[in-house]
Write a protein that holds these residues in place. Structure first.
Motif, PDB file in Angstrom:
ATOM      1  N   VAL A 164      55.813  31.795  42.877  1.00 31.73           N
ATOM      2  CA  VAL A 164      55.071  32.013  44.151  1.00 31.73           C
ATOM      3  C   VAL A 164      53.869  32.420  43.648  1.00 31.73           C
ATOM      4  O   VAL A 164      52.761  31.845  44.169  1.00 31.73           O
ATOM      5  N   THR A 165      53.579  33.373  42.743  1.00 35.54           N
ATOM      6  CA  THR A 165      52.268  34.044  42.475  1.00 35.54           C
ATOM      7  C   THR A 165      51.161  32.902  41.970  1.00 35.54           C
ATOM      8  O   THR A 165      50.269  32.836  42.425  1.00 35.54           O
ATOM      9  N   LEU A 166      51.644  32.203  40.948  1.00 40.52           N
ATOM     10  CA  LEU A 166      50.734  31.116  40.543  1.00 40.52           C
ATOM     11  C   LEU A 166      50.515  29.988  41.485  1.00 40.52           C
ATOM     12  O   LEU A 166      49.475  29.674  41.291  1.00 40.52           O
ATOM     13  N   ARG A 167      51.336  29.960  42.401  1.00 44.93           N
ATOM     14  CA  ARG A 167      50.860  28.754  43.493  1.00 44.93           C
ATOM     15  C   ARG A 167      49.814  29.509  44.273  1.00 44.93           C
ATOM     16  O   ARG A 167      49.019  28.985  44.848  1.00 44.93           O
ATOM     17  N   LEU A 168      50.123  30.659  44.496  1.00 41.22           N
ATOM     18  CA  LEU A 168      49.045  31.696  45.401  1.00 41.22           C
ATOM     19  C   LEU A 168      47.667  31.538  44.445  1.00 41.22           C
ATOM     20  O   LEU A 168      46.731  31.343  45.257  1.00 41.22           O
ATOM     21  N   VAL A 169      47.808  31.652  43.313  1.00 41.12           N
ATOM     22  CA  VAL A 169      46.446  31.844  42.568  1.00 41.12           C
ATOM     23  C   VAL A 169      45.740  30.323  42.709  1.00 41.12           C
ATOM     24  O   VAL A 169      44.618  30.231  43.100  1.00 41.12           O
ATOM     25  N   ALA A 170      46.498  29.231  42.717  1.00 41.85           N
ATOM     26  CA  ALA A 170      45.944  27.936  42.915  1.00 41.85           C
ATOM     27  C   ALA A 170      45.478  27.593  44.140  1.00 41.85           C
ATOM     28  O   ALA A 170      44.469  26.843  44.360  1.00 41.85           O
ATOM     29  N   ARG A 171      46.068  28.183  45.053  1.00 36.78           N
ATOM     30  CA  ARG A 171      45.537  28.084  46.567  1.00 36.78           C
ATOM     31  C   ARG A 171      44.557  28.825  46.689  1.00 36.78           C
ATOM     32  O   ARG A 171      43.295  28.429  47.669  1.00 36.78           O
ATOM     33  N   PHE A 172      44.326  29.994  46.383  1.00 35.22           N
ATOM     34  CA  PHE A 172      43.444  31.039  47.226  1.00 35.22           C
ATOM     35  C   PHE A 172      42.367  31.830  46.244  1.00 35.22           C
ATOM     36  O   PHE A 172      41.431  32.311  46.688  1.00 35.22           O
ATOM     37  N   ALA A 173      42.760  31.747  44.794  1.00 38.27           N
ATOM     38  CA  ALA A 173      41.781  32.562  43.946  1.00 38.27           C
ATOM     39  C   ALA A 173      40.977  31.918  43.070  1.00 38.27           C
ATOM     40  O   ALA A 173      40.955  30.598  42.934  1.00 38.27           O
ATOM     41  N   ASP A 174      39.844  32.806  42.663  1.00 41.74           N
ATOM     42  CA  ASP A 174      38.833  32.331  41.932  1.00 41.74           C
ATOM     43  C   ASP A 174      39.094  32.832  40.261  1.00 41.74           C
ATOM     44  O   ASP A 174      38.444  32.300  39.547  1.00 41.74           O
ATOM     45  N   GLY A 175      40.363  33.641  40.373  1.00 37.63           N
ATOM     46  CA  GLY A 175      40.422  34.192  39.047  1.00 37.63           C
ATOM     47  C   GLY A 175      42.070  34.456  38.877  1.00 37.63           C
ATOM     48  O   GLY A 175      42.524  34.841  39.972  1.00 37.63           O
ATOM     49  N   TRP A 176      42.589  34.475  37.816  1.00 41.25           N
ATOM     50  CA  TRP A 176      43.839  34.959  37.364  1.00 41.25           C
ATOM     51  C   TRP A 176      43.830  35.815  36.231  1.00 41.25           C
ATOM     52  O   TRP A 176      43.339  35.755  35.429  1.00 41.25           O
ATOM     53  N   ASN A 177      44.904  36.835  36.516  1.00 42.43           N
ATOM     54  CA  ASN A 177      45.126  37.960  35.294  1.00 42.43           C
ATOM     55  C   ASN A 177      46.566  37.923  35.150  1.00 42.43           C
ATOM     56  O   ASN A 177      47.266  38.000  36.091  1.00 42.43           O
ATOM     57  N   ALA A 178      46.859  38.304  33.879  1.00 45.91           N
ATOM     58  CA  ALA A 178      48.286  38.307  33.390  1.00 45.91           C
ATOM     59  C   ALA A 178      48.169  39.156  31.952  1.00 45.91           C
ATOM     60  O   ALA A 178      47.145  39.663  31.783  1.00 45.91           O
ATOM     61  N   PHE A 179      49.309  39.090  31.512  1.00 50.72           N
ATOM     62  CA  PHE A 179      49.352  40.007  30.079  1.00 50.72           C
ATOM     63  C   PHE A 179      49.931  39.131  29.072  1.00 50.72           C
ATOM     64  O   PHE A 179      50.253  37.951  29.418  1.00 50.72           O
ATOM     65  N   GLY A 180      49.911  39.415  27.770  1.00 54.86           N
ATOM     66  CA  GLY A 180      50.641  38.720  26.675  1.00 54.86           C
ATOM     67  C   GLY A 180      52.147  38.809  26.653  1.00 54.86           C
ATOM     68  O   GLY A 180      52.798  39.182  27.748  1.00 54.86           O
ATOM     69  N   ARG A 204      39.549  24.097  36.190  1.00 54.17           N
ATOM     70  CA  ARG A 204      38.767  24.812  35.593  1.00 54.17           C
ATOM     71  C   ARG A 204      37.935  25.772  36.281  1.00 54.17           C
ATOM     72  O   ARG A 204      36.919  26.439  36.100  1.00 54.17           O
ATOM     73  N   SER A 205      38.109  25.614  37.682  1.00 52.69           N
ATOM     74  CA  SER A 205      37.306  26.586  38.818  1.00 52.69           C
ATOM     75  C   SER A 205      38.182  28.005  38.870  1.00 52.69           C
ATOM     76  O   SER A 205      37.637  28.793  39.488  1.00 52.69           O
ATOM     77  N   ILE A 206      39.083  28.202  38.048  1.00 51.95           N
ATOM     78  CA  ILE A 206      39.910  29.491  37.856  1.00 51.95           C
ATOM     79  C   ILE A 206      39.488  30.249  36.825  1.00 51.95           C
ATOM     80  O   ILE A 206      40.069  29.708  35.702  1.00 51.95           O
ATOM     81  N   GLU A 207      38.848  31.236  36.823  1.00 45.97           N
ATOM     82  CA  GLU A 207      38.739  32.216  35.697  1.00 45.97           C
ATOM     83  C   GLU A 207      40.060  32.703  35.017  1.00 45.97           C
ATOM     84  O   GLU A 207      40.773  33.157  35.994  1.00 45.97           O
ATOM     85  N   ARG A 208      40.506  32.504  33.804  1.00 45.52           N
ATOM     86  CA  ARG A 208      41.797  33.028  33.123  1.00 45.52           C
ATOM     87  C   ARG A 208      41.444  34.318  32.385  1.00 45.52           C
ATOM     88  O   ARG A 208      40.886  34.410  31.486  1.00 45.52           O
ATOM     89  N   THR A 209      41.962  35.604  33.102  1.00 44.37           N
ATOM     90  CA  THR A 209      41.732  36.680  32.364  1.00 44.37           C
ATOM     91  C   THR A 209      43.279  37.213  31.737  1.00 44.37           C
ATOM     92  O   THR A 209      44.175  36.880  32.404  1.00 44.37           O
ATOM     93  N   VAL A 210      43.006  38.034  30.724  1.00 42.04           N
ATOM     94  CA  VAL A 210      44.288  38.443  30.009  1.00 42.04           C
ATOM     95  C   VAL A 210      43.908  40.009  29.926  1.00 42.04           C
ATOM     96  O   VAL A 210      42.963  40.495  29.441  1.00 42.04           O
ATOM     97  N   ALA A 211      45.001  41.113  30.460  1.00 36.74           N
ATOM     98  CA  ALA A 211      44.940  42.298  30.011  1.00 36.74           C
ATOM     99  C   ALA A 211      45.371  42.713  28.803  1.00 36.74           C
ATOM    100  O   ALA A 211      46.547  42.383  28.369  1.00 36.74           O
ATOM    101  N   LEU A 212      44.697  43.464  27.696  1.00 41.78           N
ATOM    102  CA  LEU A 212      45.099  43.662  26.475  1.00 41.78           C
ATOM    103  C   LEU A 212      45.312  45.079  26.079  1.00 41.78           C
ATOM    104  O   LEU A 212      44.440  46.079  26.539  1.00 41.78           O
ATOM    105  N   GLN A 213      46.392  45.425  25.366  1.00 41.28           N
ATOM    106  CA  GLN A 213      46.488  46.898  24.892  1.00 41.28           C
ATOM    107  C   GLN A 213      45.507  46.786  23.822  1.00 41.28           C
ATOM    108  O   GLN A 213      45.211  45.773  22.977  1.00 41.28           O
ATOM    109  N   PRO A 214      44.833  48.121  23.336  1.00 43.29           N
ATOM    110  CA  PRO A 214      44.102  48.266  22.113  1.00 43.29           C
ATOM    111  C   PRO A 214      44.776  47.571  21.002  1.00 43.29           C
ATOM    112  O   PRO A 214      43.992  46.675  20.249  1.00 43.29           O
ATOM    113  N   SER A 215      45.752  47.495  20.725  1.00 40.33           N
ATOM    114  CA  SER A 215      46.495  46.930  19.456  1.00 40.33           C
ATOM    115  C   SER A 215      46.519  45.613  19.420  1.00 40.33           C
ATOM    116  O   SER A 215      46.665  44.788  18.543  1.00 40.33           O
TER     117      SER A 215
END
Length: 253
Positions: A164-180, A204-215
């Motif tokens: 569901v979520t990744l399909r919503l990203v493909a349909r509506f979003a300019d960027g996507w965020n997830a974790f490692g 390629r139209s969707i920016e791929r972001t990732v949230a990182l712990q400092p470690s």
């Protein structure tokens, strides 16, 4: 040119407004590409009743305090605000920041926020269904507002749900965020590409972001290899920006 973008998420718990503003100015001075806060009403770790502040009013202040970095919530909980109102709030902060706002949004997950503030928690499926209904409403309101946003005001969707979520990203979003970790991120990244192909979207139209712990800063190269183009370090009080500076040096190398 940087090999990848660098951001920081400042946690809104166990701190003061002055400390948050000082940290944001310091991050902006370091040259980060983005500054984010989370969208919660109570701490997520440590003392559950520690001091805490609301995201969008803080973001409005940071829009005045900073000059360079993009701003946003990583990510806004869709349950907490009417979608038309949220679009208007985002547009207003975009004007305050002279076009530097990104509307990060997700379906929400923190039950205490919902119950203590009187929002229906429901099920994960119900919250995702609501997000799917509200994303086009937000886009429509952004297009109708007068004046319109100053900048592009991209919409970023956070989450890793494959069906569901990744399909919503493909349909509506300019960027996507997830974790490692990186291997998990790479798998989700590939699934997002598949959803893009299904709806005729250039991945390629969707920016791929990732949230990182400092470690996890030491694993930056692995996250980039996994497909991330924008790495965001999550930092709590006392807002040590050393890992952010380390990541900036790696990006600029």
């Amino acid at each position: 040119m940087r090999r990848f973008r660098v951001g920081v998420q400042l946690h809104l718990q166990a701190t003061t407004i002055d400390e948050l503003r000082t940290a944001a100015r310091a991050a902006d001075g370091l040259g980060v590409d983005s500054i984010w806060v989370w969208d919660h009403f109570f701490p997520l770790y440590g003392d559950p009743d520690a001091a805490h502040f609301e995201a969008y009013t803080v973001l409005a202040a940071l829009a005045v305090d900073t000059e360079r970095a993009r701003l946003g919530a990583l990510v806004t909980c869709n349950s907490y605000r009417n979608p038309n109102l949220l679009a208007d709030m985002a547009r207003t902060i975009d004007h305050i920041s002279h076009g530097r706002f990104t509307l990060g949004i997700g379906s929400g997950w923190f039950e205490r926020d919902h119950t203590e503030y009187g929002f229906a928690f429901g099920t994960a499926g119900e919250r995702l269904e609501a997000l799917g209904c509200d994303l086009p409403i937000i886009a429509e309101r952004l297009a109708a507002l007068n004046p319109p946003p100053v900048g592009p005001l991209p919409i970023l969707v956070g989450g890793s749900g494959e069906k569901v979520t990744l399909r919503l990203v493909a349909r509506f979003a300019d960027g996507w965020n997830a974790f490692g970790p990186p291997e998990g991120y790479a798998r989700k990244n590939a699934i997002l590409d598949q959803h893009c192909a299904e709806v005729g979207r250039d991945p390629r139209s969707i920016e791929r972001t990732v949230a990182l712990q400092p470690s996890e800063v030491a694993d930056a190269a692995d996250f980039v290899e996994a497909g991330a183009t924008h790495l965001i370090v999550m930092v709590g009080h006392p807002f040590d920006l050393t890992p952010v500076a380390t990541l900036l040096a790696a990006a600029d190398a």
